[in-house]
Design a protein around this motif. Structure first.
Motif, mmCIF file in Angstrom:
data_model
loop_
_atom_site.group_PDB
_atom_site.id
_atom_site.type_symbol
_atom_site.label_atom_id
_atom_site.label_comp_id
_atom_site.label_asym_id
_atom_site.label_seq_id
_atom_site.Cartn_x
_atom_site.Cartn_y
_atom_site.Cartn_z
ATOM 1 N N ARG A 308 -15.076 27.462 -4.740
ATOM 2 C CA ARG A 308 -14.771 27.272 -3.325
ATOM 3 C C ARG A 308 -15.600 26.115 -2.749
ATOM 4 N NH1 ARG A 308 -13.084 31.019 0.444
ATOM 5 N NH2 ARG A 308 -11.668 31.650 -1.222
ATOM 6 N N GLY A 309 -16.887 26.092 -3.084
ATOM 7 C CA GLY A 309 -17.741 25.014 -2.596
ATOM 8 C C GLY A 309 -17.335 23.661 -3.140
ATOM 9 N N VAL A 310 -16.973 23.627 -4.417
ATOM 10 C CA VAL A 310 -16.553 22.381 -5.047
ATOM 11 C C VAL A 310 -15.292 21.831 -4.389
ATOM 12 C CG1 VAL A 310 -15.533 21.472 -7.165
ATOM 13 C CG2 VAL A 310 -17.638 22.813 -7.278
ATOM 14 N N GLU A 311 -14.319 22.691 -4.195
ATOM 15 C CA GLU A 311 -13.048 22.241 -3.626
ATOM 16 C C GLU A 311 -13.228 21.743 -2.197
ATOM 17 O OE1 GLU A 311 -10.102 21.746 -5.155
ATOM 18 O OE2 GLU A 311 -11.398 22.104 -6.878
ATOM 19 N N ARG A 312 -14.129 22.368 -1.452
ATOM 20 C CA ARG A 312 -14.351 21.907 -0.082
ATOM 21 C C ARG A 312 -14.880 20.481 -0.068
ATOM 22 N NH1 ARG A 312 -17.394 25.012 4.906
ATOM 23 N NH2 ARG A 312 -17.310 23.267 6.351
ATOM 24 N N LEU A 313 -15.776 20.165 -0.988
ATOM 25 C CA LEU A 313 -16.305 18.802 -1.055
ATOM 26 C C LEU A 313 -15.214 17.794 -1.396
ATOM 27 C CD1 LEU A 313 -19.729 19.391 -2.842
ATOM 28 C CD2 LEU A 313 -19.326 18.930 -0.431
ATOM 29 N N TRP A 314 -14.318 18.170 -2.310
ATOM 30 C CA TRP A 314 -13.247 17.248 -2.676
ATOM 31 C C TRP A 314 -12.253 17.060 -1.533
ATOM 32 C CZ3 TRP A 314 -13.433 13.741 -6.143
ATOM 33 C CH2 TRP A 314 -14.170 13.924 -7.308
ATOM 34 N N VAL A 315 -11.987 18.121 -0.787
ATOM 35 C CA VAL A 315 -11.093 17.990 0.371
ATOM 36 C C VAL A 315 -11.704 17.042 1.399
ATOM 37 C CG1 VAL A 315 -10.124 19.219 2.344
ATOM 38 C CG2 VAL A 315 -9.948 20.216 0.061
ATOM 39 N N ASP A 316 -12.998 17.227 1.672
ATOM 40 C CA ASP A 316 -13.687 16.323 2.608
ATOM 41 C C ASP A 316 -13.611 14.877 2.122
ATOM 42 O OD1 ASP A 316 -14.364 18.363 4.284
ATOM 43 O OD2 ASP A 316 -16.450 18.505 3.646
ATOM 44 N N LEU A 317 -13.844 14.675 0.828
ATOM 45 C CA LEU A 317 -13.826 13.321 0.271
ATOM 46 C C LEU A 317 -12.440 12.693 0.411
ATOM 47 C CD1 LEU A 317 -15.164 11.032 -1.327
ATOM 48 C CD2 LEU A 317 -14.601 12.275 -3.419
ATOM 49 N N ALA A 318 -11.409 13.468 0.127
ATOM 50 C CA ALA A 318 -10.046 12.942 0.235
ATOM 51 C C ALA A 318 -9.736 12.524 1.675
ATOM 52 C CB ALA A 318 -9.040 13.992 -0.238
ATOM 53 N N GLU A 319 -10.169 13.336 2.643
ATOM 54 C CA GLU A 319 -9.930 13.004 4.047
ATOM 55 C C GLU A 319 -10.691 11.743 4.454
ATOM 56 O OE1 GLU A 319 -10.980 16.519 6.160
ATOM 57 O OE2 GLU A 319 -9.102 17.575 5.668
ATOM 58 N N VAL A 320 -11.915 11.604 3.934
ATOM 59 C CA VAL A 320 -12.706 10.411 4.237
ATOM 60 C C VAL A 320 -12.013 9.165 3.711
ATOM 61 C CG1 VAL A 320 -14.826 9.176 3.607
ATOM 62 C CG2 VAL A 320 -14.957 11.545 4.417
ATOM 63 N N LEU A 321 -11.571 9.204 2.462
ATOM 64 C CA LEU A 321 -10.940 8.028 1.860
ATOM 65 C C LEU A 321 -9.621 7.688 2.556
ATOM 66 C CD1 LEU A 321 -11.577 8.737 -1.936
ATOM 67 C CD2 LEU A 321 -12.857 7.223 -0.411
ATOM 68 N N ALA A 322 -8.925 8.704 3.037
ATOM 69 C CA ALA A 322 -7.635 8.466 3.678
ATOM 70 C C ALA A 322 -7.771 7.889 5.086
ATOM 71 C CB ALA A 322 -6.842 9.772 3.735
ATOM 72 N N SER A 323 -8.914 8.130 5.733
ATOM 73 C CA SER A 323 -9.031 7.734 7.138
ATOM 74 C C SER A 323 -10.015 6.603 7.405
ATOM 75 C CB SER A 323 -9.453 8.950 7.977
ATOM 76 O OG SER A 323 -10.716 9.445 7.547
ATOM 77 N N ALA A 324 -10.884 6.275 6.448
ATOM 78 C CA ALA A 324 -11.919 5.267 6.698
ATOM 79 C C ALA A 324 -11.324 3.860 6.708
ATOM 80 C CB ALA A 324 -13.004 5.350 5.636
ATOM 81 N N PRO A 325 -11.826 2.994 7.586
ATOM 82 C CA PRO A 325 -11.297 1.634 7.661
ATOM 83 C C PRO A 325 -11.766 0.738 6.525
ATOM 84 C CG PRO A 325 -13.103 1.909 9.213
ATOM 85 C CD PRO A 325 -12.838 3.264 8.628
ATOM 86 N N ASP A 326 -12.935 1.049 5.949
ATOM 87 C CA ASP A 326 -13.484 0.216 4.876
ATOM 88 C C ASP A 326 -14.508 1.041 4.101
ATOM 89 O OD1 ASP A 326 -15.802 0.316 6.478
ATOM 90 O OD2 ASP A 326 -15.307 -1.583 7.447
ATOM 91 N N HIS A 327 -15.107 0.419 3.061
ATOM 92 C CA HIS A 327 -16.054 1.151 2.208
ATOM 93 C C HIS A 327 -17.293 1.601 2.985
ATOM 94 C CE1 HIS A 327 -13.683 -1.094 -0.835
ATOM 95 N NE2 HIS A 327 -13.864 0.019 -1.540
#
Length: 441
Positions: A308-327
Motif C-alpha cells: 500500500r505504501g509503495v503504490e501510494r508513492l508511485w501514484v504521487d510520482l505519476a501525478e507529479v510527472l503528468a502535471s509538472a512544467p519542467d524537471h
C-alpha cells in the motif's frame, strides 16, 4: 537513528518491550537500500569490505574489538535476527565457545555494537569550539562516515535491546543532540529555538542517511557540505508542537481496511514479532476465525501494508510527472509530495523502515526492486536539473533528503508543529540545490 519519545522524539519506536523513552529521546530514523524513505531496502550495510576471518591459531589482544567489528557488519547487513553467534565467531576465526568468553550472549554483543557505533559516530560533535561551524561539520562528517552503519543499527536493531539499555543509549544520543544544538546557537545566535531543534535533528539525519548508501565515499567533504547546508538553512516559521492533540475518532467501515490500519499501527509501535493476528483483531473488535476471512496470515497483513505504501508513492510520482512544467518543477513537487505522504503516514513509514525484513522472500525482492526503481526516478530528474552533478553525489543527496524527511515524520515533537511540511520541503530543496519556490497544494 531515532527514538519515539514523549516530548522530544525523533524517531524510532522501541520494539517489543522498549517503552517510549521519556522526554528527550529522539533519533533520526531511517532505512532503505539507496533509500526510499518509506521503504527500507536490502540490508543496509556500511559499504565497508567484508571482515576477513582470522586464522584460528591467532590470539590477538584486540579480539573483543574484532568481534564487535564483525558483529557490526553482520547486524547491519543481515539484521540481528538473522546473524547467529556462530556466524560472528566464524567471521573472526574463532569457535563459539571463545566468543562466549567475551560476551555472555547475542543481546549483550548487540549492546556493545550499538554503543560503540553511537559513541564513535557522535564523537565528532565535540572537538570544535563554540561557533566554529565549518570545523564542527567537518569533524562530525568524518566521524559519521567512519561509523556509517549507525543509522540502521540504531533504528532497526537497537529495538532488540532491553528497555533500560535502550533508554541509556537514547540519553547519550540526546546529549549529543543538545551539543549539536549548542553549536548551532553559538554560530547563529538569533536562530529561533524551534528551528534549532529541527536543524539539529536534520543534521543528525544527514549522518543517519549514510547507513543506506551504497556509494563509496573516500572523504567526508560531501557529507560536510550537506551538513553545512542544513545547519545554515532558514526554514519558514514553525508553530508549537501539538503532542496532546486528540486523535480522530472516525474509523473504516470496511473490516479489512480497519484490520490493516490497526496492524500497521501495532507493527510500528510494538514490532512485527510481538504482534499476533489476535492482537490485531482485538484492536478492531474482531475475534477468532473471522480474521481469516480478510487475511490468511500475519505475513499477508505486513505485505499488504508495505505494498500500500509503495503504490501510494508511485501514484504521487505519476501525478507529479503528468502535471509538472519542467524537471525542476517536477523535482520540487516530488519533494513536497513525499514530505506530505511521510507526515500523514508515519506508522507506515516506520513499518517499512523497521519491519520489512520480516517480509517473505518474494515480497522482499519486490520491495527492493521498487526502491531501486523509485530512486532511479529521482536521480533522472536531478540529473536533468544538474547535469554536471556526478551520479554518486546525486544518489547521496537524494538519500539524504528521504532520510531527513522520514526522521522528522517519525518524531512527534517535530512532526506535529504547524508549518513543518513547508520547512521540510525547503530543507529538501536546499539539499538538492533547488529554489524552493511557491507551492500550490
Amino acid at each position: 537513528m531515532r527514538v519515539e519519545v514523549g516530548t522530544e522524539t525523533p524517531g524510532v519506536r522501541a520494539g517489543a518491550g522498549v517503552p517510549e523513552v521519556c522526554a528527550e529521546a529522539g533519533v533520526p530514523a531511517v532505512r532503505a537500500e539507496a533509500g526510499v524513505p518509506a521503504v527500507r531496502a536490502e540490508a543496509a550495510g556500511s559499504g565497508a569490505e567484508p571482515v576477513a576471518p582470522l586464522a584460528r591459531a591467532t590470539r590477538p589482544r584486540n579480539r573483543r574489538e574484532l568481534i564487535i567489528a564483525a558483529a557490526r557488519e553482520l547486524f547491519s547487513r543481515d539484521g540481528y535476527a538473522n546473524a547467529a553467534m556462530s556466524d560472528i565467531a566464524a567471521a573472526v576465526g574463532i569457535g563459539p565457545s571463545a566468543l562466549y568468553r567475551h560476551f555472555g550472549g547475542k543481546q549483550e554483543l548487540l549492546h556493545a555494537v550499538v554503543a560503540e557505533a553511537l559513541d564513535s559516530c557522535l564523537a565528532g560533535l565535540y572537538p570544535a569550539g563554540p561557533g566554529q561551524l565549518d570545523v564542527f561539520v567537518q569533524d562530525f562528517a568524518a566521524s559519521a562516515l567512519a561509523r556509517r552503519e549507525l543509522g540502521v543499527l540504531w533504528q532497526r536493531e537497537a529495538r532488540h535491546l532491553p528497555a533500560e539499555q535502550y533508554a541509556e543509549l537514547a540519553r547519550r544520543l540526546h546529549a549529543a543532540r543538545r551539543a549539536l544544538a549548542g553549536q548551532l546557537t553559538a554560530a547563529r545566535p538569533g536562530l529561533d529555538p524551534a528551528h534549532t531543534e529541527l536543524l539539529s535533528w536534520a543534521t543528525l539525519g544527514v549522518a543517519a542517511s549514510l547507513a543506506y548508501q551504497r556509494v563509496a565515499l573516500t572523504t567526508p567533504d560531501l557529507v560536510a557540505r550537506l551538513m553545512h547546508r542544513v545547519a545554515t538553512a532558514t526554514p519558514p516559521p514553525l508553530g508549537e508542537p501539538r503532542l496532546g492533540a486528540p486523535r480522530g475518532t472516525l474509523r473504516h467501515r470496511s473490516r479489512r481496511e480497519a484490520l490493516l490500519a490497526a496492524a500497521t499501527e501495532l507493527f510500528a509501535e510494538r514490532g512485527y514479532a510481538s504482534v499476533s493476528l489476535e492482537d490485531t483483531g482485538a484492536a478492531v473488535g474482531i475475534a477468532g476465525q473471522s480474521i481469516y476471512h480478510h487475511f490468511a496470515s500475519k505475513h499477508e497483513l505486513l505485505a499488504t501494508a508495505v505494498h500500500r505504501g509503495v503504490e501510494r508513492l508511485w501514484v504521487d510520482l505519476a501525478e507529479v510527472l503528468a502535471s509538472a512544467p519542467d524537471h525542476t518543477g517536477a523535482l520540487r513537487r516530488l519533494v513536497w509530495c513525499y514530505t506530505r505522504n511521510a507526515l500523514v503516514s508515519r506508522h507506515l513509514v516506520t513499518v517499512i523502515a523497521t519491519e520489512a525484513e520480516h517480509l517473505q522472500e518474494a515480497d522482499r525482492l519486490r520491495t527492493r526492486q521498487f526502491q531501486r526503481d523509485y530512486i532511479a526516478e529521482w536521480l533522472q530528474l536531478l540529473h536533468a536539473v544538474h547535469p554536471a552533478m556526478t551520479p554518486p553525489e546525486a544518489r547521496v543527496r537524494v538519500q539524504t533528503v528521504l532520510t531527513v524527511v522520514n526522521d522528522v515524520a517519525r518524531t512527534p515533537r517535530l512532526a506535529t508543529r504547524p508549518g513543518i511540511d513547508r520547512a521540510l520541503h525547503e530543507l529538501g530543496c536546499e539539499l538538492l540545490e533547488l529554489e524552493a519556490g511557491p507551492l500550490t497544494e
